[in-house]
Motif scaffolding. Structure first.
Motif, PDB file in Angstrom:
ATOM      1  N   SER A  17      19.867 -38.840  59.721  1.00 48.94           N
ATOM      2  CA  SER A  17      20.652 -40.068  59.638  1.00 48.94           C
ATOM      3  C   SER A  17      19.984 -40.985  58.613  1.00 48.94           C
ATOM      4  O   SER A  17      18.840 -40.758  58.217  1.00 48.94           O
ATOM      5  N   LEU A  18      20.700 -42.018  58.196  1.00 51.56           N
ATOM      6  CA  LEU A  18      20.111 -42.971  57.259  1.00 51.56           C
ATOM      7  C   LEU A  18      18.932 -43.698  57.891  1.00 51.56           C
ATOM      8  O   LEU A  18      17.960 -44.029  57.201  1.00 51.56           O
ATOM      9  N   LYS A  19      18.991 -43.916  59.198  1.00 57.57           N
ATOM     10  CA  LYS A  19      17.882 -44.565  59.897  1.00 57.57           C
ATOM     11  C   LYS A  19      16.625 -43.699  59.853  1.00 57.57           C
ATOM     12  O   LYS A  19      15.521 -44.199  59.647  1.00 57.57           O
ATOM     13  N   GLU A  20      16.785 -42.389  60.011  1.00 55.78           N
ATOM     14  CA  GLU A  20      15.641 -41.484  59.965  1.00 55.78           C
ATOM     15  C   GLU A  20      15.103 -41.310  58.542  1.00 55.78           C
ATOM     16  O   GLU A  20      13.976 -40.864  58.356  1.00 55.78           O
ATOM     17  N   LYS A  21      15.896 -41.650  57.552  1.00 56.43           N
ATOM     18  CA  LYS A  21      15.480 -41.543  56.156  1.00 56.43           C
ATOM     19  C   LYS A  21      14.502 -42.656  55.777  1.00 56.43           C
ATOM     20  O   LYS A  21      13.701 -42.495  54.857  1.00 56.43           O
ATOM     21  N   VAL A  39      23.143 -40.932  51.258  1.00 58.11           N
ATOM     22  CA  VAL A  39      23.021 -39.529  51.669  1.00 58.11           C
ATOM     23  C   VAL A  39      21.768 -39.405  52.510  1.00 58.11           C
ATOM     24  O   VAL A  39      20.663 -39.648  52.037  1.00 58.11           O
ATOM     25  N   TRP A  40      21.920 -39.015  53.773  1.00 58.72           N
ATOM     26  CA  TRP A  40      20.805 -39.059  54.719  1.00 58.72           C
ATOM     27  C   TRP A  40      19.733 -38.005  54.493  1.00 58.72           C
ATOM     28  O   TRP A  40      18.602 -38.172  54.898  1.00 58.72           O
ATOM     29  N   ASN A  41      20.044 -36.893  53.821  1.00 60.83           N
ATOM     30  CA  ASN A  41      19.032 -35.853  53.645  1.00 60.83           C
ATOM     31  C   ASN A  41      18.523 -35.728  52.212  1.00 60.83           C
ATOM     32  O   ASN A  41      17.760 -34.832  51.912  1.00 60.83           O
ATOM     33  N   LEU A  42      18.927 -36.636  51.314  1.00 62.39           N
ATOM     34  CA  LEU A  42      18.436 -36.638  49.933  1.00 62.39           C
ATOM     35  C   LEU A  42      17.771 -37.967  49.631  1.00 62.39           C
ATOM     36  O   LEU A  42      18.297 -39.030  49.976  1.00 62.39           O
ATOM     37  N   LEU A  43      16.621 -37.887  48.995  1.00 64.17           N
ATOM     38  CA  LEU A  43      15.888 -39.068  48.564  1.00 64.17           C
ATOM     39  C   LEU A  43      15.667 -38.939  47.063  1.00 64.17           C
ATOM     40  O   LEU A  43      15.044 -37.972  46.611  1.00 64.17           O
ATOM     41  N   THR A  44      16.211 -39.875  46.285  1.00 64.09           N
ATOM     42  CA  THR A  44      16.046 -39.855  44.836  1.00 64.09           C
ATOM     43  C   THR A  44      15.184 -41.046  44.445  1.00 64.09           C
ATOM     44  O   THR A  44      15.577 -42.191  44.629  1.00 64.09           O
ATOM     45  N   LEU A  45      13.989 -40.733  43.940  1.00 65.05           N
ATOM     46  CA  LEU A  45      13.033 -41.767  43.561  1.00 65.05           C
ATOM     47  C   LEU A  45      12.906 -41.839  42.049  1.00 65.05           C
ATOM     48  O   LEU A  45      12.918 -40.811  41.364  1.00 65.05           O
ATOM     49  N   GLY A  46      12.768 -43.042  41.542  1.00 68.95           N
ATOM     50  CA  GLY A  46      12.433 -43.271  40.149  1.00 68.95           C
ATOM     51  C   GLY A  46      11.012 -43.798  40.088  1.00 68.95           C
ATOM     52  O   GLY A  46      10.638 -44.681  40.867  1.00 68.95           O
ATOM     53  N   VAL A  47      10.198 -43.225  39.218  1.00 72.18           N
ATOM     54  CA  VAL A  47       8.797 -43.625  39.070  1.00 72.18           C
ATOM     55  C   VAL A  47       8.582 -43.964  37.598  1.00 72.18           C
ATOM     56  O   VAL A  47       9.006 -43.218  36.724  1.00 72.18           O
ATOM     57  N   ALA A  48       7.915 -45.088  37.328  1.00 68.06           N
ATOM     58  CA  ALA A  48       7.650 -45.500  35.952  1.00 68.06           C
ATOM     59  C   ALA A  48       6.159 -45.760  35.760  1.00 68.06           C
ATOM     60  O   ALA A  48       5.505 -46.345  36.621  1.00 68.06           O
ATOM     61  N   ALA A  49       5.651 -45.297  34.610  1.00 71.48           N
ATOM     62  CA  ALA A  49       4.251 -45.514  34.248  1.00 71.48           C
ATOM     63  C   ALA A  49       4.183 -45.904  32.783  1.00 71.48           C
ATOM     64  O   ALA A  49       4.989 -45.439  31.968  1.00 71.48           O
ATOM     65  N   VAL A  50       3.211 -46.748  32.447  1.00 73.55           N
ATOM     66  CA  VAL A  50       3.039 -47.233  31.076  1.00 73.55           C
ATOM     67  C   VAL A  50       1.602 -46.969  30.649  1.00 73.55           C
ATOM     68  O   VAL A  50       0.679 -47.116  31.454  1.00 73.55           O
ATOM     69  N   GLY A  51       1.430 -46.568  29.395  1.00 68.78           N
ATOM     70  CA  GLY A  51       0.091 -46.338  28.870  1.00 68.78           C
ATOM     71  C   GLY A  51       0.084 -46.344  27.360  1.00 68.78           C
ATOM     72  O   GLY A  51       1.140 -46.403  26.716  1.00 68.78           O
ATOM     73  N   PRO A  52      -1.110 -46.241  26.774  1.00 65.26           N
ATOM     74  CA  PRO A  52      -1.216 -46.287  25.320  1.00 65.26           C
ATOM     75  C   PRO A  52      -0.766 -44.990  24.633  1.00 65.26           C
ATOM     76  O   PRO A  52      -0.326 -45.025  23.493  1.00 65.26           O
ATOM     77  N   ASP A  53      -0.905 -43.858  25.335  1.00 68.82           N
ATOM     78  CA  ASP A  53      -0.561 -42.557  24.769  1.00 68.82           C
ATOM     79  C   ASP A  53       0.253 -41.754  25.768  1.00 68.82           C
ATOM     80  O   ASP A  53       0.189 -41.979  26.979  1.00 68.82           O
TER      81      ASP A  53
END
Length: 95
Positions: A17-21, A48-62
């Protein structure tokens, strides 16, 4: 400066369920943020209760260090055991 973004799609094992997510989403985002010092947010599949879509961002010199951090995030999520990573996409933008 290089901006790296990671899109992770995770199929959650124990969510019926969305609560369990909420628990795995909160745990993953908090632990990724604290361990790697990156920005993390749920970016898709909010209803969608069984899918988790994460966006991750990182910044650096190279590109090398940024890519390594994002690959380490993928490895961490795989080893975390809350679900199966079904997609991981890394993109870069040079500023």
């Amino acid at each position: 400066m290089v901006v790296g973004s990671l899109r992770l799609v995770i199929r959650l094992h124990a969510s019926h369920s969305l609560k369990e997510k909420r628990r795995p989403r909160r745990m993953l985002t908090d632990r990724i943020r604290n361990k790697f010092g990156v920005a993390v947010a749920e970016v898709d599949s909010q209803d969608v209760w069984n899918l988790l879509t994460l966006g991750v961002a990182a910044v650096g010199p190279d590109r090398g260090p940024v890519e390594q951090v994002l690959r380490n995030v993928v490895e961490f999520v795989v080893s975390f055991g809350e679900g199966e990573v079904i997609e991981d996409t890394i993109e870069f933008d040079r500023r």
